[in-house]
Design an enzyme around this catalytic site. Structure first.
Site, PDB file in Angstrom:
ATOM      1  CE  LYS A   6     -22.015  78.595   8.389  1.00  0.00           C
ATOM      2  NZ  LYS A   6     -21.286  79.204   7.260  1.00  0.00           N
TER       3      LYS A   6
HETATM    4  P1  NAD Z   1     -27.391  75.196  -1.081  1.00  0.00           P
HETATM    5  O1  NAD Z   1     -28.218  74.619   0.234  1.00  0.00           O
HETATM    6  O2  NAD Z   1     -27.843  76.236  -1.660  1.00  0.00           O
HETATM    7  O3  NAD Z   1     -26.898  73.816  -1.840  1.00  0.00           O
HETATM    8  C1  NAD Z   1     -26.206  72.769  -1.119  1.00  0.00           C
HETATM    9  C2  NAD Z   1     -26.085  71.842  -2.506  1.00  0.00           C
HETATM   10  O4  NAD Z   1     -25.354  70.656  -1.886  1.00  0.00           O
HETATM   11  C3  NAD Z   1     -27.471  71.098  -2.807  1.00  0.00           C
HETATM   12  O5  NAD Z   1     -27.326  71.088  -4.262  1.00  0.00           O
HETATM   13  C4  NAD Z   1     -27.607  69.910  -2.240  1.00  0.00           C
HETATM   14  O6  NAD Z   1     -28.285  69.128  -3.012  1.00  0.00           O
HETATM   15  C5  NAD Z   1     -26.341  69.322  -2.373  1.00  0.00           C
HETATM   16  N1  NAD Z   1     -25.796  68.399  -1.206  1.00  0.00           N
HETATM   17  C6  NAD Z   1     -26.292  68.077   0.019  1.00  0.00           C
HETATM   18  N2  NAD Z   1     -25.874  67.152   0.726  1.00  0.00           N
HETATM   19  C7  NAD Z   1     -25.172  66.710  -0.415  1.00  0.00           C
HETATM   20  C8  NAD Z   1     -24.410  65.279  -0.590  1.00  0.00           C
HETATM   21  N3  NAD Z   1     -24.552  64.292   0.537  1.00  0.00           N
HETATM   22  N4  NAD Z   1     -23.793  65.086  -1.671  1.00  0.00           N
HETATM   23  C9  NAD Z   1     -23.834  65.728  -2.890  1.00  0.00           C
HETATM   24  N5  NAD Z   1     -24.427  67.066  -2.983  1.00  0.00           N
HETATM   25  C10 NAD Z   1     -25.063  67.428  -1.585  1.00  0.00           C
HETATM   26  O7  NAD Z   1     -26.100  75.670   0.212  1.00  0.00           O
HETATM   27  P2  NAD Z   1     -24.750  76.553  -0.396  1.00  0.00           P
HETATM   28  O8  NAD Z   1     -25.233  77.912   0.182  1.00  0.00           O
HETATM   29  O9  NAD Z   1     -24.711  76.526  -1.870  1.00  0.00           O
HETATM   30  O10 NAD Z   1     -23.786  75.983   0.589  1.00  0.00           O
HETATM   31  C11 NAD Z   1     -22.903  74.983   0.129  1.00  0.00           C
HETATM   32  C12 NAD Z   1     -21.557  74.813   0.495  1.00  0.00           C
HETATM   33  O11 NAD Z   1     -20.926  76.242   0.585  1.00  0.00           O
HETATM   34  C13 NAD Z   1     -21.502  74.942   2.137  1.00  0.00           C
HETATM   35  O12 NAD Z   1     -20.327  74.387   2.650  1.00  0.00           O
HETATM   36  C14 NAD Z   1     -21.556  76.190   2.593  1.00  0.00           C
HETATM   37  O13 NAD Z   1     -21.163  76.466   4.046  1.00  0.00           O
HETATM   38  C15 NAD Z   1     -20.554  76.877   1.712  1.00  0.00           C
HETATM   39  N6  NAD Z   1     -20.881  78.458   1.759  1.00  0.00           N
HETATM   40  C16 NAD Z   1     -21.848  79.122   1.271  1.00  0.00           C
HETATM   41  C17 NAD Z   1     -22.079  80.435   1.047  1.00  0.00           C
HETATM   42  C18 NAD Z   1     -23.273  81.053   0.930  1.00  0.00           C
HETATM   43  O14 NAD Z   1     -23.311  82.456   0.700  1.00  0.00           O
HETATM   44  N7  NAD Z   1     -24.556  80.412   0.777  1.00  0.00           N
HETATM   45  C19 NAD Z   1     -20.921  81.115   1.460  1.00  0.00           C
HETATM   46  C20 NAD Z   1     -19.534  80.541   1.972  1.00  0.00           C
HETATM   47  C21 NAD Z   1     -19.896  79.147   2.060  1.00  0.00           C
END
Ligand code: NAD
Length: 424
Positions: free
Chosen positions: A113
């Site tokens: 990561k």
């Molecule tokens: P992103 O940046 O696209 O979206 C994050 C979202 O969370 C945004 O809407 C943001 O406003 C919101 N957010 C941030 N802080 C917050 C809070 N305190 N309370 C409520 N909402 C909040 O990120 P993402 O890629 O969608 O990732 C989201 C989660 O999924 C993370 O845990 C990430 O590790 C996990 N994840 C992502 C992927 C991927 O392919 N992008 C794959 C597996 C897991």
């Protein structure tokens, strides 16, 4: 001795949480001492200072990290997070979870990561590009298509992956699309990668609802986080016929018991960047959203939002962990006692992202590109296999579903290390 050195470097609530999860799983499968610490602790990390010239001519130095947890079965794999609260301990915990996830779903990858301490919403487009390129420049000797392959995570996206791929390719002197995944399709990105994590979450939710004999058309869904994963999960579940009653981002949430217009919300966020003032329902807080009565609750934002305070107050039938590490260990103990609630643990639930990242990498290495149908069919087959193995392990050993998933992932990493032996 090594224990003390390693754990002090990464020490933080979230790293300790990942370590305790590991200890519990290692105990459950009687992992021998000789292999435990090798399997548990990250292999190596890099911390970098990233100076960026700002629009006003000043220079800001940002701090960035990359942690490679395990490289025993192939290159390491994992996203890069741009967020103001990033710590090296958080990055290390996320890298550990990537190892168990890749291993659980049968990918020939270890876990890694990356992260930069920055609020990307406070950077101009050109500052963001400079920061992204500088990060990759510093990582040139640490990552690569056969060493460590980054991807998007919170605060990063396909445009940033495109800049990183370009920076790496310029450095080595030829195009290397396989150095990152989650790229724009024009640069060798895979069909379906942007949707993959959310599509995988929704597919597994549908499967588990079938097991619970709940028709998806009767299901109500609350989703915390409306970024890549949260919004794609919402779109896919709405397409299956579920009613999305609440969504949120860091600015707060929107609730409508009659169902939200998800396409409208996606369009709104595309232009406004945040959900704030979206008029599809009543405003609610992120805390209230988690405790709404619903069929499916999907945390899709950050870690440690389900705690010992709210775990007994969740009113969902199915908790689908789209985010990494959304449930603390204390909360997990409470959830394990609740017969009224089924859990899809993060390492299984959000694995669609890394599965399609793997497909993207395969396409890049072979220079042969697949159709969206091929990607989605193979994604679903991989998820079906992983789900079946987790549920079999759960039944066989009477484990919780999280313990079943973690023991499978950890055992395979430990087996690979054992088989390789200890060098020198
Ligand atoms: P992103 O940046 O696209 O979206 C994050 C979202 O969370 C945004 O809407 C943001 O406003 C919101 N957010 C941030 N802080 C917050 C809070 N305190 N309370 C409520 N909402 C909040 O990120 P993402 O890629 O969608 O990732 C989201 C989660 O999924 C993370 O845990 C990430 O590790 C996990 N994840 C992502 C992927 C991927 O392919 N992008 C794959 C597996 C897991």
């Amino acid at each position: 001795m090594s224990k003390v050195i390693v754990s002090s470097l990464y020490d933080s609530d979230v790293f300790r949480m990942a370590c305790r999860q590991f200890d519990k799983a290692a105990d459950a499968i009687n992992l021998p001492d000789a292999i435990r610490d090798r399997t548990k602790y990250p292999r190596r990390c890099l911390a970098v200072a990233l100076p960026v010239r700002r629009a006003d001519g000043s220079v800001t130095v940002f701090e960035g990290y990359r942690v490679q947890h395990n490289l025993s079965t192939g290159p390491s794999k994992g996203g890069i997070r741009f967020h103001q609260d990033v710590t090296i301990g958080e990055v290390a915990a996320l890298a550990m979870w990537m190892s168990w996830k890749c291993s659980l779903v049968g990918l020939p990858y270890g876990g890694a990561k990356g992260g930069v301490i920055v609020d990307p919403s406070r950077l101009s487009e050109s500052e963001l590009e400079h920061l992204s390129r500088r990060y990759m420049q510093e990582m040139v000797n640490f990552v690569g298509p056969h060493t460590d392959v980054p991807a998007p995570d919170v605060g990063t996206n396909e445009k940033i992956m495109g800049w990183m791929m370009d920076t790496y390719s310029n450095h080595v002197g030829h195009v290397v699309p396989g150095v990152v995944t989650g790229k724009p399709i024009a640069l060798g990105g895979s069909q379906g990668r942007r949707e993959a994590t959310g599509a995988g979450v929704a597919y597994l939710v549908r499967k588990y609802l079938e097991d619970l004999r709940i028709p998806i058309g009767d299901a109500t869904v609350a989703i915390q986080g409306f970024g890549n994963v949260g919004s794609e999960t919402a779109v896919a579940l709405a397409n299956y016929g579920a009613k999305i009653i609440a969504i949120s981002d860091y600015t707060g949430g929107i609730f409508n018991p009659r169902g939200l217009d998800i396409r409208k919300a996606v369009t709104y966020v595309r232009t406004q960047k945040v959900l704030h003032n979206f008029d599809g329902g009543e405003p609610i807080s992120n805390e209230t959203l988690l405790e709404l009565e619903c069929t499916v609750l999907v945390p899709a934002a950050l870690e440690r939002v389900i705690t010992k305070k709210n775990a007994s107050r969740l009113r969902c039938r199915l908790l689908a962990e789209a985010a990494n590490g959304p449930t603390t260990n204390e909360a997990d103990k409470i959830l394990e006692q609740r017969d009224d609630l089924e859990l899809i643990p993060d390492v299984l639930c959000n694995s669609g992202g890394v599965i399609v990242s793997y497909f993207e990498w395969l396409q890049n290495l072979s220079n042969y590109y697949w159709s969206i149908e091929e990607v989605m069919t193979k994604l679903q087959a991989t998820l079906d296999k992983a789900k079946d193995s987790v549920d079999y392990q759960k039944r066989k050993f009477k484990f919780s579903r999280r313990l079943a998933a973690l023991t499978l992932g950890i055992q395979r990493v430990a087996d690979a290390k054992e088989s390789r032996g200890l060098f020198p």
